[in-house]
Design an enzyme around this catalytic site. Structure first.
Site, PDB file in Angstrom:
ATOM      1  N   CYS A 177      73.097  51.564  42.117  1.00  0.00           N
ATOM      2  CA  CYS A 177      73.410  52.084  40.774  1.00  0.00           C
ATOM      3  C   CYS A 177      72.117  52.531  40.095  1.00  0.00           C
ATOM      4  CB  CYS A 177      74.088  50.996  39.949  1.00  0.00           C
ATOM      5  SG  CYS A 177      74.235  51.383  38.201  1.00  0.00           S
ATOM      6  N   TYR A 195      56.126  17.728   5.922  1.00  0.00           N
ATOM      7  CA  TYR A 195      56.178  18.084   4.506  1.00  0.00           C
ATOM      8  C   TYR A 195      56.444  16.943   3.544  1.00  0.00           C
ATOM      9  CZ  TYR A 195      61.175  18.406   5.685  1.00  0.00           C
ATOM     10  OH  TYR A 195      62.426  18.155   6.137  1.00  0.00           O
ATOM     11  N   ASP A 243      62.820  27.289   8.519  1.00  0.00           N
ATOM     12  CA  ASP A 243      64.208  27.302   8.956  1.00  0.00           C
ATOM     13  C   ASP A 243      64.306  26.669  10.341  1.00  0.00           C
ATOM     14  OD1 ASP A 243      66.865  27.723   8.901  1.00  0.00           O
ATOM     15  OD2 ASP A 243      66.773  29.874   9.268  1.00  0.00           O
ATOM     16  N   LYS A 267      65.393  30.288  -2.735  1.00  0.00           N
ATOM     17  CA  LYS A 267      65.709  30.992  -1.501  1.00  0.00           C
ATOM     18  C   LYS A 267      65.334  32.477  -1.555  1.00  0.00           C
ATOM     19  CE  LYS A 267      68.161  29.450   1.401  1.00  0.00           C
ATOM     20  NZ  LYS A 267      69.161  28.552   1.916  1.00  0.00           N
ATOM     21  N   GLU A 316      55.765  25.263  -1.009  1.00  0.00           N
ATOM     22  CA  GLU A 316      55.676  25.239   0.454  1.00  0.00           C
ATOM     23  C   GLU A 316      56.680  26.217   1.038  1.00  0.00           C
ATOM     24  OE1 GLU A 316      56.652  21.208   1.453  1.00  0.00           O
ATOM     25  OE2 GLU A 316      55.111  20.409   0.118  1.00  0.00           O
ATOM     26  N   CYS A 348      77.326  54.480  37.309  1.00  0.00           N
ATOM     27  CA  CYS A 348      77.555  54.915  38.683  1.00  0.00           C
ATOM     28  C   CYS A 348      79.024  54.976  39.057  1.00  0.00           C
ATOM     29  CB  CYS A 348      76.783  54.036  39.677  1.00  0.00           C
ATOM     30  SG  CYS A 348      77.494  52.396  39.852  1.00  0.00           S
ATOM     31  N   CYS A 378      78.025  45.301  37.334  1.00  0.00           N
ATOM     32  CA  CYS A 378      78.142  46.345  38.336  1.00  0.00           C
ATOM     33  C   CYS A 378      77.440  45.787  39.565  1.00  0.00           C
ATOM     34  CB  CYS A 378      77.440  47.610  37.850  1.00  0.00           C
ATOM     35  SG  CYS A 378      77.125  48.773  39.174  1.00  0.00           S
ATOM     36  N   LYS A 404      59.721  27.272   3.045  1.00  0.00           N
ATOM     37  CA  LYS A 404      60.887  26.517   3.515  1.00  0.00           C
ATOM     38  C   LYS A 404      61.168  26.950   4.951  1.00  0.00           C
ATOM     39  CE  LYS A 404      65.455  24.894   2.230  1.00  0.00           C
ATOM     40  NZ  LYS A 404      66.132  24.974   3.506  1.00  0.00           N
TER      41      LYS A 404
HETATM   42  S1  IVH Z   1      61.486  18.673   1.385  1.00  0.00           S
HETATM   43  C1  IVH Z   1      63.866  15.483  -0.648  1.00  0.00           C
HETATM   44  N1  IVH Z   1      60.010  20.627   2.298  1.00  0.00           N
HETATM   45  O1  IVH Z   1      65.127  22.007   3.982  1.00  0.00           O
HETATM   46  C2  IVH Z   1      63.058  16.538  -0.034  1.00  0.00           C
HETATM   47  N2  IVH Z   1      62.251  20.433   3.092  1.00  0.00           N
HETATM   48  O2  IVH Z   1      67.503  21.890   2.216  1.00  0.00           O
HETATM   49  C3  IVH Z   1      63.801  17.322   0.994  1.00  0.00           C
HETATM   50  N3  IVH Z   1      62.880  22.102   4.746  1.00  0.00           N
HETATM   51  O3  IVH Z   1      66.496  19.009   5.175  1.00  0.00           O
HETATM   52  C4  IVH Z   1      63.003  18.033   1.951  1.00  0.00           C
HETATM   53  N4  IVH Z   1      60.957  23.156   4.806  1.00  0.00           N
HETATM   54  O4  IVH Z   1      65.075  20.400   6.766  1.00  0.00           O
HETATM   55  C5  IVH Z   1      61.216  20.021   2.332  1.00  0.00           C
HETATM   56  N5  IVH Z   1      58.607  22.313   3.041  1.00  0.00           N
HETATM   57  C6  IVH Z   1      59.791  21.704   3.079  1.00  0.00           C
HETATM   58  C7  IVH Z   1      60.844  22.157   3.914  1.00  0.00           C
HETATM   59  C8  IVH Z   1      62.063  21.478   3.876  1.00  0.00           C
HETATM   60  C9  IVH Z   1      62.190  23.107   5.297  1.00  0.00           C
HETATM   61  C10 IVH Z   1      64.290  21.780   5.069  1.00  0.00           C
HETATM   62  C11 IVH Z   1      64.522  20.347   5.465  1.00  0.00           C
HETATM   63  C12 IVH Z   1      65.554  19.820   4.531  1.00  0.00           C
HETATM   64  C13 IVH Z   1      66.183  21.081   4.021  1.00  0.00           C
HETATM   65  C14 IVH Z   1      66.732  20.825   2.637  1.00  0.00           C
END
Ligand code: IVH
Length: 672
Positions: free
Chosen positions: A434, A229, A121, A317, A117, A414, A429, A119
């Site tokens: 200006c 998620y 932000d 990451k 999935e 100016c 300003c 991740k």
């Molecule tokens: S699963 C135990 N799935 O990442 C499972 N987290 O570093 C934990 N996050 O606090 C979460 N996308 O805020 C999961 N597809 C995703 C995610 C996700 C973003 C964030 C979430 C979590 C943090 C963990």
């Protein structure tokens, strides 16, 4: 309509509106025009007003926000909300796969199924559905205890207030990430800057700041989104795997990122990671990696958790979008409202595929706080904004030749003295003539969100100013073909196109025209409020401070700024010249004053929570009418303590009687 029929119609409207919300916000495939949607919404509001006891807390009309809270209530998560261990390299990912297989006593060369999935932000939240109805939600907090942000979550359009399907579990806790799309983030920041507020550093902060508002009406104005998620506690339904969980909740109407997918083995994960890294720049939201989860729930249970993170998942990451480079210069840049901001000219550097040569330093305070000097080596980051930002200086790289820069005492364009208003970060300003301000205000006037004069961009505007053909925005409407023909490399066709675009802009909606004028503190949103409250330009020009203040969301600073703008004879002259040239902003259909439109109220007895005068204002603000005596035409009588003859008369005539509390509940749901 009798209550039985009303109940049926309210249910129909709720489910139709929720369906259209879903089609519009989630599936990007609206089926009906906005006006038709508005009509359904208005019908529902009216029915809920007439039959307040039939209005459900899960009604889509509740998405507009409720009155501010004093503070958030703490909520503990029945299953802690864990975080994820990070892996940064392919090797670390392989190690994870190996660890999992070893723990499960599976052959090391076999392939496990994983769900991959994006991740997101943003920030994690938990939603609770009871028998398919949204019952509340909270932030992650420290993982064990979060804050009850139910009112705010209700304003998030992609969160269904009711799930589809007959067999809904008794209780469904579902976790997900709240985020702000990049376009929405950029728009929000542009508006904040325009209104003299500090912009958010990145979409994540903007989302967090918006969700943790005590006043949910503010949250309602921020277009937050959510992707779900993971499950929390589920009672009354069995899920067998992560992929099946995502599929099912998506069928129930919960938003799930469509890029999530099941893959086979660690090879599958690596392929997914590479594909997603390529997509990253095309997405309208920030992601910072891939979350890799063992797909099978029984295997997840077997693997269990460590103290802060599960053994069955990791976050793989992406490398950060940062790079080091040198600040070659720091220049003061004058904006449309006269605010002078520091901008860094950088030695060009590639930041994850994009060449960066300029970065904003936001304001002089920040420049000083971060102690960034000309000649410094700095870390720059692309974080969801169009313009990259300088994260920090690396002082260890200094050789002593760096130069500090302070806020300019004179306007770089100016030469007039700059002003710094106490309590504001901005250096300005104040000279209205200006040239930089004039240029920027014309660019703003013609821009897409304002009068939308297609083709009339910065380059042409600069030439118009240089050749003295335009001194303020009204001159645009007096340009002739021959004027444009004086430009370098201008053909007749292009000149005609520009003239047509200018002509076309004469009939923009009033709200755009108001926004285009560039009144301080009046961004797109405030312009819309003003257009719908006043209906015409003349009304707005004549508005007093008190009248402006009676519009909710307009405070003294904004009201003063508007009044002083129209008091200035030069501004009035500019507007009149435009109108004489044929600019006729289309009067927006005056909103029928909101939800109480056409309704008559009578207040009687002693009111405890507000004065008679205040109550009257509340009603009028929502388009209703407050009368002195009860008649057959009265829709509601609001009775305080010791109500006398008016109350008796209302009873005799069968007029609906509300307590002060009921009246307040009715007003709480009301909105702009
Ligand atoms: S699963 C135990 N799935 O990442 C499972 N987290 O570093 C934990 N996050 O606090 C979460 N996308 O805020 C999961 N597809 C995703 C995610 C996700 C973003 C964030 C979430 C979590 C943090 C963990």
């Amino acid at each position: 309509m009798d209550p039985k029929a009303a109940e049926k119609r309210i249910a129909e409207l709720c489910s139709a509106i929720e369906r259209h919300n879903r089609l519009y916000y989630l599936e990007d495939a609206p089926e009906i025009p906005d006006a038709e949607y508005d009509a359904l919404f208005r019908e529902l509001l009216e029915l809920e007003n007439r039959f307040p006891h039939l209005a459900s807390p899960a009604s889509p009309t509740r998405r507009v926000g409720a009155p501010p809270l004093e503070k958030f209530t703490q909520v503990s998560h029945r299953i802690p909300m864990l975080s994820l261990e990070n892996v940064l390299t392919e090797q670390e990912l392989m190690d994870f796969d190996e660890r999992v297989k070893r723990f499960l006593a599976l052959p090391p060369d076999g392939d496990l199924e994983y769900t991959c999935e994006p991740k997101m932000d943003g920030l994690a939240v938990e939603l609770i559905y009871e028998r398919g109805v949204f019952a509340g939600g909270s932030t992650r907090g420290d993982g064990f205890t979060g804050e009850d942000v139910t009112q705010n979550l209700k304003t998030v359009k992609t969160i269904p207030l009711r799930l589809h399907g007959e067999a809904q579990p008794e209780r469904l806790e579902v976790r997900g990430e709240i985020y702000l799309a990049l376009k929405a983030f950029q728009k929000l920041n542009a508006e904040r800057e325009e209104e003299g507020e500090q912009p958010f550093a990145n979409p994540r902060n903007a989302a967090a700041g918006s969700l943790r508002q005590l006043d949910s009406r503010i949250t309602a104005r921020r277009p937050l989104s959510l992707f779900c998620y993971g499950p929390g506690i589920v009672e009354g339904h069995e899920f067998t795997s992560q992929s099946q969980f995502l599929r099912t909740i998506s069928e129930w109407g919960l938003p799930v990122n469509t890029l999530s997918t099941k893959v086979i083995g660690i090879r599958g994960v690596l392929d997914y990671y590479r594909r997603l890294a390529e997509l990253r720049d095309t997405l309208d939201y920030e992601i910072d990696g891939v979350v890799v989860k063992v797909d099978s729930f029984p295997l997840q249970r077997e693997l269990g958790e460590k103290s802060r993170s599960p053994r069955w998942a990791v976050a793989f990451k992406f490398p950060p979008r940062q790079a080091c480079t040198v600040v070659e210069d720091i220049i003061p840049q004058v904006g449309r409202t006269g605010v002078i901001t520091p901008v860094a000219n950088l030695r060009p550097v590639e930041v994850s595929g994009v060449m960066v040569s300029r970065a904003t330093l936001h304001n002089w305070d920040e420049l000083e706080k971060k102690d960034i000097r000309i000649g410094d080596t700095v870390l720059v980051e692309r974080a969801g904004d169009v313009i990259p930002a300088v994260v920090k200086a690396l002082p260890e790289k200094r050789d002593g030749n760096e130069r500090r820069v302070s806020a300019p005492v004179r306007c770089p364009e100016c030469g007039s003295e700059t002003v710094r208003i106490a309590g504001e970060v901005a250096v300005r300003c104040h000279d209205l003539s200006c040239p930089a301000q004039i240029r920027e205000s014309i660019i703003h006037f013609a821009s897409r969100n304002a009068m939308d004069i297609e083709g009339l961009g910065e380059r042409y505007i600069e030439q118009l100013l240089r050749l003295g053909m335009v001194k303020d925005v009204s001159d645009l409407y007096y340009l002739k073909r021959s004027d444009f023909m004086r430009f370098d490399r201008m053909g007749e066709k292009l000149a005609d196109n520009l003239l047509t675009a200018i002509n076309r802009s004469k009939q923009r909606p009033l709200s755009r025209f108001i926004h285009a004028l560039g009144i301080r503190h009046v961004g797109e949103h405030t312009a819309k409020l003003l257009a719908s409250a006043f209906g015409t330009m003349e009304n707005l020009e004549m508005a007093s401070e008190e009248e402006l203040l009676s519009i909710r969301e307009i405070g003294p600073q904004v009201a003063q700024s508007i009044v002083s703008f129209f008091r200035n004879p030069r501004n009035r002259e500019t507007i009149n010249r435009m109108i004489s040239a044929g600019v006729s902003p289309l009067d927006e259909e005056r909103r029928h004053g909101g939800r109480l439109s056409g309704m008559t109220f009578v207040f009687t007895g002693t009111l405890g929570r507000f004065s008679r005068e205040e109550a009257k204002r509340l009603v009028e603000r929502e388009g209703g009418h407050a009368a002195g005596s009860v008649s057959r035409k009265t829709d509601f009588v609001v009775a305080g303590t010791e109500a006398g003859s008016k109350l008796d008369k209302a009873r005799r005539l069968g007029v609906k009687i509300l307590s002060e509390e009921e009246f307040l509940t009715m007003m709480e749901g009301s909105s702009e």
